[in-house]
Design an enzyme around this catalytic site. Structure first.
Site: not given
Ligand code: GLU
Length: 429
Positions: A118
């Protein structure tokens, strides 16, 4: 309790509900259920890499500001790191680390070949011009150039970011390496290799999981009374798709409050209204105003927190009057509140399952990019639905077989898969 020696301690004001400590508690519960040894638990509790960069940016006024940007790579045992990039004033390194860990379990649960990561920058995007946001995004990407890549770590949108930021990230990365690399991000515009269906994907996944959960109780989406906290990327897509499926959306909210209509809100009209009103839902014709606190306590079949973490806490959990809480946000229910909902017989559909639609379509985007074959939206939605429904049934079966709540069942599956992979690969050296 397990924790990570890599991360700074939380400041005392945040210490009471630290998202990383909560993530570690859920991991520990799963580890106990899996009879995992302490060494393996220690490996899984620690992010593999934590990167913090400073982002100097020249504002339109000529003033220079320096922001802090993070990227936490939790585990890549199953494949490249994967996870969104969050722009929000409350972003901290420990929050980003918690969210990176959730991504690891989410990808493993959905059986997609990614690890968890993240990223985040503590800023309020509404206070910056488009030009400033572009400069911030490009500098952040440039600082992370050695840490991301299509086989290394693949960012995507998260709260406060969208396809626009992904296009800037893809361009910055590509210019730096000297050729176009669409696979470095997902959730990018279709013009540069994005997938059809990605924008609504997380909301669609929420709709699918809620539909399955209601079906198991002999209920249908048609006429189901739904309340949604949040009207951003996820909340508004979930609202629209649930509305189209026949559910009654009683209330939705943004950070500054919500709107309520006993007969159900006209969601397509509300979307048009917000587009014309600078994203504000205030004063939507046919609705009455409602605070976020009141919204959470409305009687309904399904309550969908689709905003920030820690919204349902010890303080308000006893006022929740929903039969099902569907976690469209990451970590919207605190650990204590989760236990209390369980005692009260309220079903919690856990985040790592309920909001996985986004990363599932990110995976489909990655697959399309690798094969240079692009699908129509129907195909994307169909493939996503298969993966989501399969995961839902695995989780409910595990929950029934072991007599454990759905969240723990989801963790047992996700964590178990990663633990097996770590064990099979072995430790180097
Ligand atoms: N931000 C989204 C999540 O928390 C998508 C992450 C992604 O597509 O890599 O799942």
């Amino acid at each position: 309790m397990v924790s990570s020696s890599l991360l700074p301690l939380e400041t005392p004001s945040q210490a009471h509900i630290c998202p990383f400590d909560q993530a570690c508690s859920y991991l520990e519960q799963a580890a106990r259920e899996l009879r995992m040894d302490q060494g393996l638990l220690a490996v899984l509790s620690n992010p593999r890499k934590v990167v913090t960069v400073s982002i100097p940016v020249k504002l339109d006024s000529g003033e220079v500001q320096v922001l802090a940007g993070h990227r936490v790579q939790h585990c890549d045992v199953l494949g490249p790191y994967k996870g969104g990039t969050r722009y929000h004033p409350a972003v901290t390194l420990r929050e980003v680390s918690a969210l990176a860990m959730l991504m690891t379990w989410k990808c493993a649960l959905l059986n997609i070949p990614f690890g968890g990561a993240k990223g985040g920058i503590a800023l309020d995007p509404a206070r910056y011009s488009v030009g400033e946001l572009e400069r911030i995004t490009r500098r952040y990407t440039s600082e992370l150039i050695k840490d991301i890549g299509p086989a290394v770590d693949i960012p995507a949108p998260d709260m406060g970011t969208s396809a626009r930021e992904m296009a800037w990230m893809m361009d910055t990365y590509s210019v730096n390496v000297g050729h176009a690399v669409p696979g470095v991000v997902t959730g990018k515009p279709i013009s540069i290799g994005g997938s059809r269906g990605r924008e609504l994907a997380t909301g669609r996944g929420v709709m699918i999981i809620v539909r399955e959960a209601l079906a198991e109780r002999g209920q249908s989406l048609v006429g189901a009374r739904v309340v949604i906290q949040g009207f951003g990327n996820v909340g508004s897509a979930a609202a629209l798709l649930l509305h189209q499926a026949g559910a009654k959306i009683l209330a939705v909210s943004t950070g500054s409050g919500g709107v309520f209509a006993e007969a159900g809100l006209d969601i397509p009209a509300l979307k048009t209204y917000t587009a014309q009103n600078g994203r504000s839902i205030k004063g939507f014709p046919g609705s009455v105003p409602i605070t976020n606190a009141e919204l959470l306590t409305l009687p309904c079949d399904v309550l969908i927190p689709a905003a920030l973490e820690n919204q349902i806490t010890e303080e308000n959990v006893n006022q929740i009057r929903a039969s099902i809480v569907a976690e469209a946000a990451n970590g919207p229910v605190t650990l204590k509140a989760d236990q209390m909902l369980e005692l009260r017989g309220i079903t919690v559909l856990p985040d790592i399952l309920t909001n996985a639609g986004g990363v599932v379509v990110s995976y489909l985007e990655w697959v399309q990019g690798l094969s240079y074959v692009f699908w129509d939206e129907e195909r994307v939605n169909w493939e996503m639905e298969q993966l989501m429904v399969q995961a839902y049934h695995k989780v409910t079966q595990k929950s029934k077989a072991r007599q454990i709540p759905l969240r723990l069942a989801a963790y047992v599956l996700g964590v178990g898969r990663v633990a097996q992979a770590v064990t099979d690969r072995g430790l180097y050296p």
